[in-house]
Structures are given as structure tokens and as C-alpha cells.
Design a protein around this motif. Structure first.
Motif, PDB file in Angstrom:
ATOM      1  N   MET A 144       0.836  -1.193   0.000  1.00 13.26           N
ATOM      2  CA  MET A 144       0.000   0.000   0.000  1.00 13.26           C
ATOM      3  C   MET A 144       0.875   1.248   0.000  1.00 13.26           C
ATOM      4  N   SER A 145       0.302   2.364  -0.365  1.00 12.26           N
ATOM      5  CA  SER A 145       1.039   3.623  -0.413  1.00 12.26           C
ATOM      6  C   SER A 145       1.504   4.036   0.976  1.00 12.26           C
ATOM      7  N   ASN A 146       2.752   4.462   1.059  1.00 12.54           N
ATOM      8  CA  ASN A 146       3.293   5.010   2.301  1.00 12.54           C
ATOM      9  C   ASN A 146       3.066   6.517   2.366  1.00 12.54           C
ATOM     10  N   ASP A 147       2.773   7.132   1.221  1.00 15.26           N
ATOM     11  CA  ASP A 147       2.510   8.573   1.168  1.00 15.26           C
ATOM     12  C   ASP A 147       1.050   8.885   1.477  1.00 15.26           C
ATOM     13  N   ASN A 148       0.153   8.002   1.054  1.00 18.22           N
ATOM     14  CA  ASN A 148      -1.281   8.192   1.259  1.00 18.22           C
ATOM     15  C   ASN A 148      -1.839   6.981   1.990  1.00 18.22           C
ATOM     16  N   LEU A 149      -1.859   7.057   3.311  1.00 23.28           N
ATOM     17  CA  LEU A 149      -2.351   5.958   4.129  1.00 23.28           C
ATOM     18  C   LEU A 149      -3.871   5.864   4.001  1.00 23.28           C
ATOM     19  N   PRO A 150      -4.446   4.726   4.393  1.00 26.41           N
ATOM     20  CA  PRO A 150      -5.911   4.610   4.354  1.00 26.41           C
ATOM     21  C   PRO A 150      -6.570   5.775   5.073  1.00 26.41           C
ATOM     22  N   GLU A 151      -7.586   6.335   4.437  1.00 25.52           N
ATOM     23  CA  GLU A 151      -8.257   7.534   4.978  1.00 25.52           C
ATOM     24  C   GLU A 151      -9.734   7.240   5.193  1.00 25.52           C
TER      25      GLU A 151
ATOM     26  N   VAL B 271       0.191   0.447  -4.320  1.00 25.85           N
ATOM     27  CA  VAL B 271       1.285   0.782  -5.236  1.00 25.85           C
ATOM     28  C   VAL B 271       1.771  -0.480  -5.944  1.00 25.85           C
ATOM     29  N   GLN B 272       1.001  -1.537  -5.828  1.00 22.87           N
ATOM     30  CA  GLN B 272       1.352  -2.814  -6.430  1.00 22.87           C
ATOM     31  C   GLN B 272       0.595  -2.953  -7.743  1.00 22.87           C
ATOM     32  N   GLY B 273       1.189  -2.479  -8.805  1.00 23.40           N
ATOM     33  CA  GLY B 273       0.508  -2.409 -10.089  1.00 23.40           C
ATOM     34  C   GLY B 273       0.580  -3.696 -10.884  1.00 23.40           C
ATOM     35  N   ASP B 274       0.074  -4.778 -10.309  1.00 24.60           N
ATOM     36  CA  ASP B 274       0.040  -6.044 -11.029  1.00 24.60           C
ATOM     37  C   ASP B 274      -1.391  -6.369 -11.456  1.00 24.60           C
ATOM     38  N   LYS B 275      -1.548  -7.465 -12.168  1.00 29.57           N
ATOM     39  CA  LYS B 275      -2.866  -7.831 -12.675  1.00 29.57           C
ATOM     40  C   LYS B 275      -3.838  -8.125 -11.537  1.00 29.57           C
TER      41      LYS B 275
ATOM     42  N   ASP C   2       8.571  10.873  -8.829  1.00 27.12           N
ATOM     43  CA  ASP C   2       9.387  10.797  -7.611  1.00 27.12           C
ATOM     44  C   ASP C   2       8.766   9.930  -6.523  1.00 27.12           C
ATOM     45  N   SER C   3       7.717   9.205  -6.864  1.00 29.41           N
ATOM     46  CA  SER C   3       7.101   8.273  -5.932  1.00 29.41           C
ATOM     47  C   SER C   3       6.485   7.145  -6.746  1.00 29.41           C
ATOM     48  N   PHE C   4       5.898   6.168  -6.074  1.00 29.46           N
ATOM     49  CA  PHE C   4       5.335   5.027  -6.780  1.00 29.46           C
ATOM     50  C   PHE C   4       3.993   5.376  -7.423  1.00 29.46           C
ATOM     51  N   VAL C   5       3.688   4.735  -8.534  1.00 31.55           N
ATOM     52  CA  VAL C   5       2.373   4.862  -9.158  1.00 31.55           C
ATOM     53  C   VAL C   5       1.330   4.297  -8.190  1.00 31.55           C
ATOM     54  N   GLU C   6       0.196   4.995  -8.043  1.00 35.85           N
ATOM     55  CA  GLU C   6      -0.817   4.580  -7.084  1.00 35.85           C
ATOM     56  C   GLU C   6      -2.131   4.219  -7.768  1.00 35.85           C
ATOM     57  N   PHE C   7      -2.809   3.233  -7.184  1.00 37.11           N
ATOM     58  CA  PHE C   7      -4.079   2.738  -7.686  1.00 37.11           C
ATOM     59  C   PHE C   7      -5.074   2.821  -6.531  1.00 37.11           C
TER      60      PHE C   7
END
Length: 204
Positions: free
Chosen positions: A57-64, A99-103, A166-171
Motif C-alpha cells: 500500500m502507499s506510504n505517502d497516502n495511508l488509508p483515509e 502501489v502494487q501495479g500487477d494484474k 518521484d514516488s510510486f504509481v498509485e491505484f
């Protein structure tokens, strides 16, 4: 007692690391199973009650978490002013970012389907999936853990992938929290929607 109001140092945590687990709707967690949850666990439990870690999961945008509604209205009687307070219906949501952009992420969040050979295809029309979510966080300084269980959630993607240099792609996905038939009623006899597991619950 840790379940009474007062000063309890072990209840103070930072959410340094975390993970989100998913299971079939209305799956709950008992005391024995709770101890098996760590942020690194790939799965917890077996069979129909197995929980699967959704991965990075994103470390920049935690669950909100967010609430809508619940506004108070003060009701008066002819005899007394401000006699009773009534609250509007409240709905809750939680938004989270992988941030885990897999199938697997696309099949879960976007209801994607395999294409012939390579790739997955998905619709821009949202179709929610009904699942149970367990959001777990851990304080690496104290090794304490806590978590929020949402046994009855409708989950759908909330945006297309967010690109970054500069950060991971987010879904992003959002879960609408519904009342659960597997959780106990509250003290007023109302259906409940979520369960919180305190650090002390993980060590019982």
C-alpha cells in the motif's frame, strides 16, 4: 484493566507499517486468528475464511476514513427547549491506495478480466465487490499492533492510476462501509458496522 478508561501506554501507537487484508463478506476474526496477523503475512486462516494480504500500500497516502451525515438536530417540546438531540444517518467510507501495479490489483479493484495473450481489460463503470476488510497497522518501535475490521464493505476503484516521477504509481480504491450481520449489536440494540482490535487484543 485495559478495557476501562484510564492511562494505558500500550494503547498509544504510530502506524509505521501496515497492510490491508481481504476475505469474503461477513468474515470475522476470533482471538486465536487475530494473533496470526502481521503486516508481512501473505494469508491468514484457511478455506472459506482465509484472509489475503492486498500487498504493498502507499506510504505517502495511508488509508483515509471519512464520515458523511450525522448532523445533529435539536428538538424542543412546548414545555422545554432543546429537549432532545437527533442525529441524521451516518455513512462511512475508507479510501486506500495500492502501489502494487500487477494484474491482481486490477482484477480486485477494477474488476479486470484477462485478455488473449497479454493484458487485462476493465470498464470505467464501477461495479463494487462485496468483501470483508481488515486494516492492520503496526508500531515498529513498540511492536504493538492494532486494526479495524469492516466485515461488510462494497469496494470499487476511485480513480485511474496516478502517475509520479518521484514516488510510486498509485491505484486508488474506496470501500463503502455497511452494517454487518456477524457483529454484535451495540448497547442501544443497533446494528454495528466495524470492530476495533486494540494492541492488548493481540496479546490475549
Amino acid at each position: 484493566m485495559a478495557d476501562e478508561i484510564g492511562i494505558h501506554d500500550d494503547g498509544v501507537l504510530t502506524a509505521v507499517r501496515g497492510a490491508i487484508f481481504m476475505a469474503k463478506a461477513e468474515t470475522t476474526i476470533n482471538a486465536a486468528l487475530l494473533k496470526q496477523f502481521t503486516v508481512e503475512a501473505a494469508t491468514v486462516g484457511v478455506g472459506d475464511t482465509m484472509w489475503t494480504n492486498l500487498g504493498h500500500m502507499s506510504n505517502d497516502n495511508l488509508p483515509e476514513f471519512a464520515l458523511e451525515g450525522g448532523d445533529p438536530t435539536t428538538l424542543s417540546t412546548w414545555l422545554k427547549a432543546a429537549f432532545r438531540t437527533r442525529y441524521a444517518q451516518t455513512t462511512g467510507t475508507v479510501k486506500f491506495n495500492s502501489v502494487q501495479g500487477d494484474k491482481g490489483t486490477f482484477k480486485t479493484f477494477y474488476n479486470a478480466v484477462d485478455m488473449t495473450g497479454v493484458g487485462v481489460a476493465f470498464s470505467l463503470e464501477k461495479t463494487p465487490i462485496n468483501k470483508s476488510l481488515f486494516i492492520l497497522w503496526s508500531d515498529t518501535n513498540t511492536t504493538g499492533r492494532a486494526g479495524l475490521l469492516l466485515p461488510n464493505s462494497d469496494i470499487a476503484f476511485s480513480s485511474l492510476p496516478a502517475l509520479s516521477t518521484d514516488s510510486f504509481v498509485e491505484f486508488s480504491a474506496q470501500a463503502n462501509i455497511k452494517t454487518s450481520s456477524e457483529l454484535p449489536h451495540d448497547k442501544n440494540g443497533k446494528f454495528t458496522s466495524a470492530a476495533y482490535f486494540a494492541p492488548s487484543d493481540f496479546t490475549v
